[in-house]
Design an enzyme around this catalytic site. Sequence first.
Site, PDB file in Angstrom:
ATOM      1  N   TRP A  35       0.815  -1.221   0.000  1.00  0.00           N
ATOM      2  CA  TRP A  35       0.000   0.000   0.000  1.00  0.00           C
ATOM      3  C   TRP A  35       0.847   1.269   0.000  1.00  0.00           C
ATOM      4  O   TRP A  35       0.316   2.367  -0.066  1.00  0.00           O
ATOM      5  CB  TRP A  35      -0.949  -0.003   1.195  1.00  0.00           C
ATOM      6  CG  TRP A  35      -0.300  -0.460   2.466  1.00  0.00           C
ATOM      7  CD1 TRP A  35       0.366   0.299   3.373  1.00  0.00           C
ATOM      8  CD2 TRP A  35      -0.244  -1.804   2.954  1.00  0.00           C
ATOM      9  NE1 TRP A  35       0.833  -0.473   4.400  1.00  0.00           N
ATOM     10  CE2 TRP A  35       0.472  -1.774   4.170  1.00  0.00           C
ATOM     11  CE3 TRP A  35      -0.736  -3.026   2.493  1.00  0.00           C
ATOM     12  CZ2 TRP A  35       0.716  -2.928   4.935  1.00  0.00           C
ATOM     13  CZ3 TRP A  35      -0.499  -4.153   3.244  1.00  0.00           C
ATOM     14  CH2 TRP A  35       0.214  -4.113   4.444  1.00  0.00           C
ATOM     15  N   GLU A  48      -5.450   0.734   5.710  1.00  0.00           N
ATOM     16  CA  GLU A  48      -5.503   1.319   7.052  1.00  0.00           C
ATOM     17  C   GLU A  48      -6.581   0.653   7.911  1.00  0.00           C
ATOM     18  O   GLU A  48      -6.362   0.397   9.097  1.00  0.00           O
ATOM     19  CB  GLU A  48      -5.745   2.829   6.977  1.00  0.00           C
ATOM     20  CG  GLU A  48      -4.593   3.635   6.394  1.00  0.00           C
ATOM     21  CD  GLU A  48      -3.339   3.561   7.247  1.00  0.00           C
ATOM     22  OE1 GLU A  48      -3.438   3.267   8.466  1.00  0.00           O
ATOM     23  OE2 GLU A  48      -2.247   3.792   6.703  1.00  0.00           O
ATOM     24  N   GLN A  53      -5.355  -2.676  14.661  1.00  0.00           N
ATOM     25  CA  GLN A  53      -5.329  -3.827  15.575  1.00  0.00           C
ATOM     26  C   GLN A  53      -4.832  -5.108  14.892  1.00  0.00           C
ATOM     27  O   GLN A  53      -5.066  -6.203  15.393  1.00  0.00           O
ATOM     28  CB  GLN A  53      -6.737  -4.092  16.151  1.00  0.00           C
ATOM     29  CG  GLN A  53      -7.419  -2.887  16.762  1.00  0.00           C
ATOM     30  CD  GLN A  53      -6.760  -2.434  18.044  1.00  0.00           C
ATOM     31  OE1 GLN A  53      -6.158  -3.210  18.759  1.00  0.00           O
ATOM     32  NE2 GLN A  53      -6.864  -1.146  18.342  1.00  0.00           N
ATOM     33  N   LEU A  91      -9.927 -11.728  11.173  1.00  0.00           N
ATOM     34  CA  LEU A  91      -9.307 -10.465  11.575  1.00  0.00           C
ATOM     35  C   LEU A  91      -9.873  -9.939  12.892  1.00  0.00           C
ATOM     36  O   LEU A  91      -9.238  -9.122  13.549  1.00  0.00           O
ATOM     37  CB  LEU A  91      -9.497  -9.399  10.479  1.00  0.00           C
ATOM     38  CG  LEU A  91      -8.539  -9.466   9.290  1.00  0.00           C
ATOM     39  CD1 LEU A  91      -8.908  -8.416   8.258  1.00  0.00           C
ATOM     40  CD2 LEU A  91      -7.103  -9.279   9.741  1.00  0.00           C
ATOM     41  N   GLY A  92     -11.078 -10.385  13.261  1.00  0.00           N
ATOM     42  CA  GLY A  92     -11.696  -9.878  14.484  1.00  0.00           C
ATOM     43  C   GLY A  92     -12.205  -8.454  14.306  1.00  0.00           C
ATOM     44  O   GLY A  92     -12.114  -7.867  13.225  1.00  0.00           O
ATOM     45  N   TYR A  93     -12.753  -7.888  15.378  1.00  0.00           N
ATOM     46  CA  TYR A  93     -13.281  -6.519  15.338  1.00  0.00           C
ATOM     47  C   TYR A  93     -14.175  -6.347  14.103  1.00  0.00           C
ATOM     48  O   TYR A  93     -13.936  -5.495  13.248  1.00  0.00           O
ATOM     49  CB  TYR A  93     -12.152  -5.483  15.327  1.00  0.00           C
ATOM     50  CG  TYR A  93     -11.252  -5.539  16.528  1.00  0.00           C
ATOM     51  CD1 TYR A  93     -11.551  -4.819  17.687  1.00  0.00           C
ATOM     52  CD2 TYR A  93     -10.105  -6.319  16.522  1.00  0.00           C
ATOM     53  CE1 TYR A  93     -10.722  -4.868  18.797  1.00  0.00           C
ATOM     54  CE2 TYR A  93      -9.273  -6.387  17.629  1.00  0.00           C
ATOM     55  CZ  TYR A  93      -9.585  -5.658  18.761  1.00  0.00           C
ATOM     56  OH  TYR A  93      -8.766  -5.713  19.848  1.00  0.00           O
ATOM     57  N   TYR A 131      -6.677   9.522  12.988  1.00  0.00           N
ATOM     58  CA  TYR A 131      -5.468   8.955  12.397  1.00  0.00           C
ATOM     59  C   TYR A 131      -5.722   8.498  10.965  1.00  0.00           C
ATOM     60  O   TYR A 131      -4.972   8.850  10.043  1.00  0.00           O
ATOM     61  CB  TYR A 131      -4.937   7.774  13.221  1.00  0.00           C
ATOM     62  CG  TYR A 131      -3.981   6.937  12.412  1.00  0.00           C
ATOM     63  CD1 TYR A 131      -2.691   7.401  12.151  1.00  0.00           C
ATOM     64  CD2 TYR A 131      -4.388   5.728  11.833  1.00  0.00           C
ATOM     65  CE1 TYR A 131      -1.828   6.681  11.347  1.00  0.00           C
ATOM     66  CE2 TYR A 131      -3.536   5.005  11.038  1.00  0.00           C
ATOM     67  CZ  TYR A 131      -2.251   5.474  10.795  1.00  0.00           C
ATOM     68  OH  TYR A 131      -1.403   4.768   9.990  1.00  0.00           O
ATOM     69  N   ASP A 149      -0.537   7.541  15.154  1.00  0.00           N
ATOM     70  CA  ASP A 149      -0.985   6.245  15.671  1.00  0.00           C
ATOM     71  C   ASP A 149      -0.146   5.889  16.892  1.00  0.00           C
ATOM     72  O   ASP A 149       0.640   6.704  17.391  1.00  0.00           O
ATOM     73  CB  ASP A 149      -0.906   5.165  14.585  1.00  0.00           C
ATOM     74  CG  ASP A 149       0.524   4.758  14.243  1.00  0.00           C
ATOM     75  OD1 ASP A 149       1.484   5.453  14.655  1.00  0.00           O
ATOM     76  OD2 ASP A 149       0.694   3.725  13.565  1.00  0.00           O
ATOM     77  N   CYS A 203      11.940   2.225  16.962  1.00  0.00           N
ATOM     78  CA  CYS A 203      11.579   2.640  18.331  1.00  0.00           C
ATOM     79  C   CYS A 203      10.442   1.733  18.819  1.00  0.00           C
ATOM     80  O   CYS A 203       9.327   2.178  19.094  1.00  0.00           O
ATOM     81  CB  CYS A 203      11.166   4.106  18.330  1.00  0.00           C
ATOM     82  SG  CYS A 203      11.072   4.851  19.977  1.00  0.00           S
ATOM     83  N   CYS A 213      20.089   4.210  16.825  1.00  0.00           N
ATOM     84  CA  CYS A 213      19.024   5.190  16.564  1.00  0.00           C
ATOM     85  C   CYS A 213      19.634   6.526  16.128  1.00  0.00           C
ATOM     86  O   CYS A 213      20.534   7.046  16.796  1.00  0.00           O
ATOM     87  CB  CYS A 213      18.172   5.381  17.819  1.00  0.00           C
ATOM     88  SG  CYS A 213      16.906   6.660  17.633  1.00  0.00           S
ATOM     89  N   SER A 314     -10.972  -7.688  22.972  1.00  0.00           N
ATOM     90  CA  SER A 314     -10.333  -6.481  23.513  1.00  0.00           C
ATOM     91  C   SER A 314     -10.700  -6.217  24.966  1.00  0.00           C
ATOM     92  O   SER A 314      -9.845  -5.844  25.761  1.00  0.00           O
ATOM     93  CB  SER A 314     -10.703  -5.265  22.652  1.00  0.00           C
ATOM     94  OG  SER A 314     -12.108  -5.138  22.559  1.00  0.00           O
TER      95      SER A 314
END
Length: 366
Positions: A35, A48, A53, A91-93, A131, A149, A203, A213, A314
């Site tokens: 993407w 996105e 999640q 994928l859930g949710y 976001y 995010d 990070c 870093c 969740s």
Amino acid sequence: MYISTNYMVPDHFQVIDFNKKLKSWYLKNHRPLLWRQTTDPYKIWLSEIILQQTRVAQGTPYYEKFLHHYPTVFDLASADERDVLRLWQGLGYYSRARNMHFTARQIVNEYEGKFPETAAELSRLKGLGNYTAAAIASFAFGEAVAAIDGNVYRVMSRIFGIQSDMLSNEGKKEFAALAKELVSREDPATYNQAMIEFGAIQCVPVSPDCSVCPFNDICFAYEFKMQNQLPVKAKKTAAKKRFFNYFIIQKGEKLAMKERTSKDIWKGLYDFFLVESAKPLVSPDDFADYEMLNELLQTGIIREIPKEYIHVLSHQKLHVHFWWITVPQEKNPDLSGNLAFYSKEEVEELPKPILIDTVLKEVHYL
């Protein structure tokens, strides 16, 4: 460097230096994700929504499947919701899939298939938070708006020493103010991709390799050994325990299933006859109060699948037991609610919670 709620916003020259280092790191280290090779707002939006999640490795095959089945927003808008949920399975949710389908229709019907070009307009669409709206606006249309995010919260908190709770109103204002200063006006798409990627692979939440870093000379967390303390976020509430007892009713090769329609988990998906209890139930005798089950237990053969399934959502932790009831072909049990018998082929095509799909495969039905 920049500490707590009174941190100083970096000046113009610091911002330029920060963005140069960030872009240089990104060009050398970023992953060639599918993407990132497009400015098509539909494809960016799809990625996105899927990646909310969801890890990149898990989400990529779904992204490819959705583009194969629904290559444009018009294709997704004209799809049946049940087919969308079936493709989403695993994928859930599932509310994300329903919102995505709703929004595709909204974009087609209200915007003639063209995505709004600003984050402010995009955020009015269902399922698009700040976001996601900012990501689409910057990646597809070049709007100079910061996409923040969890990765970006972590990067800003550690480097600039923001110690406010990232989920509090005060904390959100601080992060938003800093992000507004940092975002590149010349190339916001690369800047946002770089910030997200930097948090995803450099990070990282646990044990980041600060020795390599590019910001270790200015990083507040590195200087004060606070990598494990930043960002600050409120503790999660304990997951609610629920006890599910599923009865898989089989007649010949067919199984009785029903669509979940209430405002609860898995709305729009199909499961079996369910008894939810306040505590674990261990014997068929515990279900004596359910008239339909009494009839089935008298006429059919029942066996317990000897395993407790723990399914973590969740904010919920499900403790699930399954009971399999085989009824004779000549019997016509009086099924309650919207239960109906489906053939093996139909069961396979129905959108189901991943838990249901897993159990059916484990018992070699599918």
